[in-house]
Structures are given as structure tokens and as C-alpha cells.
Design an enzyme around this catalytic site. Structure first.
Site, PDB file in Angstrom:
ATOM      1  N   TRP A  97       0.845  -1.201   0.000  1.00  0.00           N
ATOM      2  CA  TRP A  97       0.000   0.000   0.000  1.00  0.00           C
ATOM      3  C   TRP A  97       0.879   1.250   0.000  1.00  0.00           C
ATOM      4  O   TRP A  97       0.683   2.179  -0.786  1.00  0.00           O
ATOM      5  CB  TRP A  97      -0.919  -0.031   1.225  1.00  0.00           C
ATOM      6  CG  TRP A  97      -1.839   1.145   1.374  1.00  0.00           C
ATOM      7  CD1 TRP A  97      -2.218   2.036   0.410  1.00  0.00           C
ATOM      8  CD2 TRP A  97      -2.515   1.538   2.571  1.00  0.00           C
ATOM      9  NE1 TRP A  97      -3.091   2.975   0.947  1.00  0.00           N
ATOM     10  CE2 TRP A  97      -3.286   2.693   2.259  1.00  0.00           C
ATOM     11  CE3 TRP A  97      -2.552   1.026   3.873  1.00  0.00           C
ATOM     12  CZ2 TRP A  97      -4.080   3.343   3.221  1.00  0.00           C
ATOM     13  CZ3 TRP A  97      -3.343   1.667   4.823  1.00  0.00           C
ATOM     14  CH2 TRP A  97      -4.102   2.813   4.493  1.00  0.00           C
TER      15      TRP A  97
ATOM     16  N   TYR B 197      -4.008   0.674  -5.231  1.00  0.00           N
ATOM     17  CA  TYR B 197      -2.806   1.275  -4.657  1.00  0.00           C
ATOM     18  C   TYR B 197      -2.083   2.064  -5.747  1.00  0.00           C
ATOM     19  O   TYR B 197      -1.395   1.514  -6.593  1.00  0.00           O
ATOM     20  CB  TYR B 197      -1.878   0.202  -4.094  1.00  0.00           C
ATOM     21  CG  TYR B 197      -2.410  -0.538  -2.890  1.00  0.00           C
ATOM     22  CD1 TYR B 197      -3.519  -0.093  -2.190  1.00  0.00           C
ATOM     23  CD2 TYR B 197      -1.777  -1.694  -2.432  1.00  0.00           C
ATOM     24  CE1 TYR B 197      -3.996  -0.776  -1.080  1.00  0.00           C
ATOM     25  CE2 TYR B 197      -2.241  -2.375  -1.321  1.00  0.00           C
ATOM     26  CZ  TYR B 197      -3.354  -1.919  -0.652  1.00  0.00           C
ATOM     27  OH  TYR B 197      -3.818  -2.608   0.453  1.00  0.00           O
TER      28      TYR B 197
END
Length: 327
Positions: free
Chosen positions: A21, A56
Site C-alpha cells: 500500500w 494502490y
């Protein structure tokens, strides 16, 4: 690093993985060169489980994983997620057509015929009560588009509902010294069904590294700045849901029981790994040094019963009221 079986998938993965992430978005600016270095460092350290998601950095994280793997011989297990691209993000959007499109795009970005693992990406609670969603995932597996499927959840109750579907082989969930409820309500059920447990947010967005203070300033595009009250997504993803200042107080107490020679982050990761229901832990970092430090936690001895008891006491005093019944 030791490996643990990932549920019924037939794969065994390292106890420490890499969450990406941070390499994609919402953690301030991370240039692509530094992000690639982080993935290389993880693989160099023996990590063979990478976790990503299609949102992401609008696919950036998936693409960077593909580019790094193209330069190497390793074939790590790559888990991705689908669903958060929906706008609006509603239960109705979790249908066969939308999920098929997300899976198609992730396959292209990762340059694979079949995705190792697709996880529903923290969908609305109603999704867990829609069998058609899980039937679609089973169809994608039968078609050879994905090898396995699971869920990433916000709440323990969602995890318990998800594993009622026999095809769900993994659950990704927040668990750390500041989010202890999964061990009370979920781990036994997961073990009974041989479900792989992937632990995310293990360091509570950096709180459990012991490096943050009341004076720490976060970039404008860092969720630790813009999501403290849940303005952008579930507040439990930021500092594990505990108010920042209260978290700092709890960390101060935890630091007094960290064994000599260990970092605060290693202590937190070791605490998580002491729970046998856990398959792998996926701390994220853009720093090769921090990644190596995290990996080293897997080789540390289990914590003593007294230290575990003290962690529970600190949780009860500082944290429980803020998070325990909410997630």
C-alpha cells in the site's frame, strides 16, 4: 525465514511478507525508484509473499511488482485485491461483470494468466450476505482467471461470515497489540476451517515502530494526516483506529517490556507471530533497512507469558475502549 501453510491453497509462505500500500499511495510521496528498491530488498531478505491491490496508486503497486519480478528469478506468491475501484463503493457494485473487469485489469498489470489470490477489498458488510458474489469468484477460479480467492475485512463479524463460504481460503484482517479482538472471536474459527490468516496494519500505521511522537508531521497526502477521523475510508486503517495521542501513551508503556536488542517494531511483529492461527504478517515500508528489520523478527524467540500478559494489560488500560467493540 520459516514458512507457514496458507490455508488450503497448498502454498506455504514466509511468516513476514511485504504489504505494498505504501508503495502505491496514501503514505506521502514515494518515488518509483525507491519503491522498486523496497520490493527488491524484500525479495533479497527471503520474503516470498507480496500483497497489493488494484487501487494502490491506481495500479502503480501492481505494475511495480511486475517490473521488479521481470528482473529476477524468484516466483513469490502475489496476492491482490478488487472492489475498491467502485465509485460509489456500494454492495450492489460487487457483481460478476465489475469483478471480472477488475480481475482482467490486474492480470494485465501483473502480466499473469491467473492471479495467485484475489481478495475482496474491504467491501460493505452487505456483500458478505450475497452468495452470488462468492459464486462469481468460484467461477473465475474455474475459468483459470484466479487460483484462489479470499477477503480483506474491516470487522471480525465480516470475517466470520466470509468463512462460511467454502471457497474462501484466506482472510486478511487487522491484528496487532492495539487490535486484539480477532484472537478472541476469529482465530479459533479460522483454524477450525483451515483458513489462511494474513495480518495487515501490524504496526498500527507506524505507531508500533516507536519512532512517532506528538511533534511528528505527516505529508498532506499521507492518510495519517487526512484520515484520522475516517474522512476518506474506515478510520480503523489509520493508527488501527486508536486516537493518535492515546496510542503514543500506550507505546511508551510497551517500550518498557521490549526485550533488549529488539526494536519496538520487531516486538510487535513477534507478538503477532506468537499466535499460531496467523499465517503471515505484511508490514509495509519503502525503506530496505526497515524491511530487513521486520524480517529479522521472525527469527526471534517467542515472547514470555509475562510479556504477553503485560501487553493485554496495556491494551485494556489504553486501547480497548476505543477499538474493541467497533472492529
Amino acid at each position: 525465514m520459516d514458512e507457514r501453510p496458507l490455508g488450503t491453497t497448498g502454498a506455504s509462505v514466509t511468516e513476514i511478507g511485504l504489504g505494498t500500500w505504501e508503495l502505491g499511495s496514501d503514505w506521502g510521496d514515494v518515488d518509483e525508484g525507491k519503491a522498486r528498491e523496497a520490493i527488491h530488498a524484500a525479495l533479497d531478505s527471503g520474503i516470498d509473499f507480496l500483497d497489493t491491490a488494484d487501487v494502490y496508486g491506481d495500479g502503480r503497486s501492481e505494475r511495480l511488482i511486475r517490473e521488479v519480478l521481470a528482473e529476477r528469478d524468484e516466483d513469490p506468491f502475489v496476492a491482490t485485491k478488487a472492489g475498491r475501484r467502485l465509485d460509489p463503493h456500494t454492495a450492489e457494485g460487487y457483481n460478476e461483470a465489475n469483478l471480472r473487469g477488475f480481475i482482467h485489469d490486474s492480470r494485465e498489470r501483473l502480466d499473469v494468466d491467473s492471479l495467485d489470490l484475489v481478495q475482496l477489498h474491504c467491501p460493505p458488510t452487505d456483500v458478505y450476505y450475497q452468495p452470488a458474489v462468492f459464486d462469481a469468484l468460484a467461477d473465475f477460479r474455474d475459468e483459470g482467471l484466479i487460483d484462489h480467492y479470499g477477503v480483506s475485512v474491516e470487522r471480525v463479524e465480516e470475517a466470520l461470515k466470509a468463512i462460511e463460504y467454502p471457497g474462501v481460503e484466506t482472510v486478511q484482517i487487522i491484528f496487532n497489540p492495539f487490535r486484539q479482538r480477532p484472537r478472541e472471536r476469529f482465530f479459533e474459527a479460522a483454524a477450525a476451517r483451515n483458513v489462511g490468516v494474513i495480518v495487515r496494519v501490524p504496526l498500527a500505521s507506524g505507531l508500533l515502530t516507536g519512532t512517532l511522537s506528538a511533534d511528528t508531521e505527516f505529508p498532506e497526502n499521507d492518510h495519517r494526516n487526512f484520515n484520522r477521523e475516517g474522512e476518506a475510508f474506515d478510520v480503523g486503517e489509520t493508527f488501527a483506529g486508536i486516537p493518535f495521542e492515546r496510542g503514543l501513551e500506550a507505546v511508551d508503556e510497551l517500550e518498557s517490556i521490549v526485550p533488549e536488542g529488539q526494536s519496538m517494531a520487531q516486538f510487535a511483529l513477534r507478538w503477532i507471530l506468537d499466535h499460531d492461527a496467523v499465517t503471515t504478517v505484511i508490514p509495509g515500508s519503502s525503506s530496505p533497512e526497515h524491511i530487513r528489520d521486520n524480517v529479522a523478527a521472525a527469527a526471534l524467540p517467542r515472547l514470555s507469558a509475562d510479556r504477553h500478559a503485560t501487553v493485554r494489560e496495556i491494551y485494556d488500560e489504553h486501547v480497548r475502549e476505543h477499538v474493541h467493540q467497533r472492529w
